[in-house]
Design a protein around this motif. Sequence first.
Motif: not given
Lengths: 473, 232
Positions: A200-210, A228-235
């Motif tokens: 149900s998230a609107d935005v997914g925030i991740t960091g980056a290793n590189m 991956d679920l964080t970055q792939l499912l929200p718009r």
Amino acid sequence: MHVSSRQFKDNARKAVTDDNLRQSLATMKTGFRARRGEAVAALPEFEALREAGRAMKNHTLENLDHYLERFEAKVIESGGHVHWAPDAEAARRAVLGICRAHGAKLVTKGKSMVTEEIELNAFLEKNDIESVETDLGEYIIQLRQEQPSHIIAPAIHVRKSEVADLFREHHAGLPADRPLDEPRALLDEARAVLRERFLSADVGITGANMLVAETGSTVIVTNEGNGDLTQLLPRVHVVVTSIDKVVPTLEDAATVLRLLARSATGQPMATYTTLATGPRREGDPDGPAHFHVVLVDNGRSALLDSPYREVLRCIRCAACINHCPIYGAVGGHAYGSVYPGPIGSVLTPALSSLEDAGSLPNASTLCGRCEAVCPMKIPLPRMLRQWREEEVHRSLTPESARRIMTAWSFAARHPGVYRLGTSLAGRALRFLGGRRGSLRRVPLAGEWTRVRDLPAPEPGEPFMARYKRKKKP
Amino acid sequence: MSSRPRDTILAGIRAALKRPTDPEDISTDAVDDRLRSRAAQVVPAIARGTRSELVNRFIANAETAGAAVTRTAPDGMADAVVAVLGESAVSGRVAVAADPRLDSVEASDRLTVERRGTPSGDDVIAVGHAMAGLAETGTLLMASGPDSPSSLNVLSDTHVIVVRTSDIVGGLEDGWDRLRQSCPDGMLPRTVHLITGPSRTGDIEQTIQIGAHGPRQLHVILLDDDADVGGI
């Protein structure tokens, strides 16, 4: 970055008598340290990879402006956006702006130390955006309203019984008498609760290793699959990362990948290494429609022209933390910074101030293990000493300590004075030791003699005299 | 978006690196060379070997990482998928990537396919096709595209990945080569997953638990389509 490192001594004193913490930290030896040792021993090229990693990152830092520009151009070419944030405030504003533009109410988050550094969650909450950590360890400490105590195992200080209590308190609507004794049960419950948030998230925030300049890709390295679920499912996918994460090519990324998981958890490769390049393409059945990268400086560019430049090679594997005897004794929270351990003791004064974080460079025995295990060969002990020197030059150390150091340095430069001093001190200690041959208390060393006696020196010929005699033919 | 923060950061870096003030004096040759040559750095011996050595190493490393590997002839694919799924082949909700190479899975009458393409949150089984397998670490390289939804890789409980022996390569560099060949315009697919075993966590008392947020099981169906490798 909120830093409470001035309380290090008090924190450390409390930590060493905390039995729960002792047991938690004891798992590091059989866990991280043993597994790293096995993984490194199994790869004959590990040393060559370290050397290659060091050289690659030195080259990248020497050309950091160019590589960041190339990276940015590639992100834009692939349909993404790049936001430059000179400090934490600018970074928080950039993320909030993106969330607002998309009308976001709920944000899911993958694990990211940079978002801890800029204290993003508190800021989003203040602006009526719910921000949910989805890495299991981060989720646990978010519920406990704590900072991470370790950069790859944020909840390493928490016992499973405490996690069970926490879940009973926060997961409403589940049977109160459900069994939560095993890690498996705790994990399954967190998985089910967070699954609903992912969807149900609107935005997914991740960091980056590189960040890969060649392709404009951001890379995350994880085991749980939450990133991956964080970055792939929200718009919308927002990557919050720092300028030192860039590498030139995919081949260079390979060098870091071969070093990273082995140094961190002892895995040859983490479960998921994910390259994200721009938003979803025409015809793609899934993936985010919008892609943003927030590039945070927050004090890093200034390090390029400092004795601490090499710390920017860090890939955040935590090997130095896992092998540090001080961290092993006091845990992460005592450091009062989101970056604990040897890397944190070098980084924190640089990102905040030496005034606030001066006790950290002193929280080291300089045993050298951190440098010995660092996959990027960062000379951490040298930098810790450098901070200590700066502390003295800027008169931040206590007056008494500085006086003693001045006297010591004078004696060390004048052998006659030194020998006279040691001979007098030896005699005085023998006298004070009396017939017992040991001292219960020594001036200026009260802490040391509080728990043990100091043996008095044996009478007899001093070392220097013996050395001189033996040297003669 | 103001360009000022960007200039602040880049100017700070240039000052710290003591760059000449005249842009004409700044050489980017070293950067251009590195980006153009894409030179491999240190490639470990485990990333090299004969075709059959690489295939065997891929299997061994994938299994060490917690994946279950089934090796079969190409026409045995659907049967192998049914076999690894057991009872859940019929009772579970199965999502299969649109990749036409997986058509025979949908055609099987011993398996109920819920949908082709992007899984819903309720589909517990996902079947996809890998672009390559890396012998070095037993890793599967999955690239997103119209026939290959990336959420398929992380949303299910049970993940089945089909890979061909002709696509088993040595190390990461060989994987990158495959990837670049697949996108002649130089733009990588939106999501590239390198998957090594099922998801896991050690966040509770450093006890490794298999099956965190991603799949709890990973089945690899290795199709023997490469005459150079030799049979099972």
